[in-house]
Design an enzyme around this catalytic site. Structure first.
Site, PDB file in Angstrom:
ATOM      1  N   ASP A   8       0.841  -1.194   0.000  1.00  0.00           N
ATOM      2  CA  ASP A   8       0.000   0.000   0.000  1.00  0.00           C
ATOM      3  C   ASP A   8       0.884   1.255   0.000  1.00  0.00           C
ATOM      4  O   ASP A   8       1.850   1.336   0.762  1.00  0.00           O
ATOM      5  CB  ASP A   8      -0.851  -0.049   1.287  1.00  0.00           C
ATOM      6  N   ASP A  25       2.786   4.988  -5.397  1.00  0.00           N
ATOM      7  CA  ASP A  25       2.106   6.246  -5.090  1.00  0.00           C
ATOM      8  C   ASP A  25       3.050   7.399  -5.380  1.00  0.00           C
ATOM      9  O   ASP A  25       3.801   7.849  -4.517  1.00  0.00           O
ATOM     10  CB  ASP A  25       1.652   6.259  -3.631  1.00  0.00           C
ATOM     11  N   GLU A  40      -2.050   6.162  -8.344  1.00  0.00           N
ATOM     12  CA  GLU A  40      -3.015   7.160  -7.854  1.00  0.00           C
ATOM     13  C   GLU A  40      -2.923   8.466  -8.625  1.00  0.00           C
ATOM     14  O   GLU A  40      -1.839   8.949  -8.923  1.00  0.00           O
ATOM     15  CB  GLU A  40      -2.728   7.397  -6.364  1.00  0.00           C
ATOM     16  N   SER A  80      -7.984   2.310   9.402  1.00  0.00           N
ATOM     17  CA  SER A  80      -8.283   2.872  10.734  1.00  0.00           C
ATOM     18  C   SER A  80      -9.352   2.086  11.476  1.00  0.00           C
ATOM     19  O   SER A  80      -9.243   1.879  12.695  1.00  0.00           O
ATOM     20  CB  SER A  80      -8.737   4.330  10.597  1.00  0.00           C
TER      21      SER A  80
HETATM   22  O1  G3H Z   1      -4.168   3.062   2.234  1.00  0.00           O
HETATM   23  C1  G3H Z   1      -4.813   2.888   3.276  1.00  0.00           C
HETATM   24  C2  G3H Z   1      -6.211   3.128   3.313  1.00  0.00           C
HETATM   25  O2  G3H Z   1      -6.532   4.095   2.417  1.00  0.00           O
HETATM   26  C3  G3H Z   1      -6.824   3.189   4.690  1.00  0.00           C
HETATM   27  O3  G3H Z   1      -7.500   4.372   5.013  1.00  0.00           O
HETATM   28  O4  G3H Z   1      -7.286   4.313   7.480  1.00  0.00           O
HETATM   29  O5  G3H Z   1      -8.836   5.836   6.372  1.00  0.00           O
HETATM   30  O6  G3H Z   1      -9.285   3.409   6.394  1.00  0.00           O
HETATM   31  P1  G3H Z   1      -8.281   4.489   6.394  1.00  0.00           P
HETATM   32 ZN    ZN Z   2      -4.539   4.875   1.282  1.00  0.00          ZN
END
Ligand code: G3H
Ligand code: ZN
Length: 315
Positions: free
Chosen positions: A82, A104, A134, A259
């Site tokens: 990620d 990214d 992205e 999160s």
């Molecule tokens: O790349 C990670 C995600 O976009 C998680 O986002 O923590 O807001 O769910 P979040």
């Molecule tokens: Zn993200």
């Protein structure tokens, strides 16, 4: 073999109008929770690791680690990097057995974003790995958006065809109002997403899988649990599940959640420490935390992303 890249997952998600969840993990307990939830739901799933999570867990051996805890798993899953902020990090993860990476380079200008993305795609495709990139800025609350610009810092639909055709990526992360972290909107704000932009992008890229980042919903009961047992989280507002469900029926094939899992895990740990202060047995407090994450992931798979029951396509 359940470890796959996301090519077939997204093709199936697109035609059947659901999204695959990509869940950020940073411990074996979290990996187990996500994989077991997917297995229970018969859903495909993406195990997602940031640079920091990979370093924290075991750089170099993430694939082996995931395979170790997935012996009984029959549904297809991918291991995804990620927010890979450098070409080298993406290449390292590809070499280590990740089946999907995100480059990214969205902080760079359009041409440099294309250049870095293209380099990762060439390296990845030669090794059977897929690439997400992205366009636009997936940030925080909308207070510094130029209201005179229809698109502001969101993804400009006019750019997407050139970006996808020049890079040859497999999926595109778009900015339509989601934001990273637990505090996505200000108290008093009504959460909303720019479905008008999503529709425009979908029209320009028919059949192409789109990705939503920053898609935690921040369930209020989970937040309350943290604060009930000594936490001090401020009022946090996430993306309503109904909006994510709506997006999953369109060309959004991957939805990222981080999160929410951390909030669920932390709430149970806080409760345990508060109610059983005499305990120090690690398994005793990790078990309810892991279960909370598992139940949350299952709920999203069944009721929000609607990917439950779609884990059979690759067999
Ligand atoms: O790349 C990670 C995600 O976009 C998680 O986002 O923590 O807001 O769910 P979040
Ligand atoms: Zn993200």
């Amino acid at each position: 073999m359940p470890l796959v890249n996301t090519k077939q997952m997204f093709a199936d998600a697109y035609v059947n109008h659901y999204a695959v969840g990509a869940f950020n993990v940073d411990s074996i307990a979290m990996i187990q929770a996500v994989l077991q939830a997917a297995e229970n739901c018969k859903s495909p799933v993406i195990i997602s690791l940031s640079k920091g999570s990979r370093e924290f867990m075991h750089p170099g051996n993430i694939k082996e680690l995931v395979l170790c805890v997935s012996k009984d798993i029959t549904i297809p899953f991918a291991i995804h990097l990620d927010h890979g902020k450098s070409v080298q990090l993406c290449k390292d993860c590809i070499d280590e057995g990740f089946t999907s990476v995100m480059i990214d380079a969205s902080a760079y200008d359009f041409e440099e974003n294309i250049r870095q993305t293209k380099e990762v795609v060439e390296y990845a495709h030669a090794r059977g790995v897929v690439v997400e990139s992205e366009l636009g800025a997936i940030a925080g609350i909308e207070d510094d958006i130029d209201v005179n610009d229809k698109y502001g810092r969101f993804t400009h639909p006019a750019d997407v065809v050139e970006f996808v055709s020049k890079t040859n990526i497999d999926s595109l992360a778009i900015a339509i109002g989601t934001a990273h972290g637990a505090y996505k909107f200000k108290p008093g704000q009504t959460p909303h997403l720019r479905f008008d932009i999503l529709d425009e992008i979908e029209e320009k890229l028919p059949g192409f899988p789109l990705v939503l980042h920053g898609s935690s919903s921040v369930p209020q009961e989970r937040l309350a649990l943290i604060n009930q047992y000594g936490g001090k989280m401020k009022e946090a507002i996430g993306i309503p599940e109904a909006l994510l469900n709506q997006a999953s029926k369109k060309s959004v094939c991957k939805i990222n959640v981080g999160s929410d899992l951390r909030v669920a895990f932390t709430g149970e740990i806080r409760k345990f420490f508060y109610t059983q202060p005499q305990e120090f047995e690690i398994r005793k407090y990790t078990t309810p935390a892991r279960n909370a994450v598992k139940e949350m992931v299952k709920d999203k798979m069944i009721n929000v992303f609607c990917c439950a029951g779609h884990g059979e396509f690759s067999k």
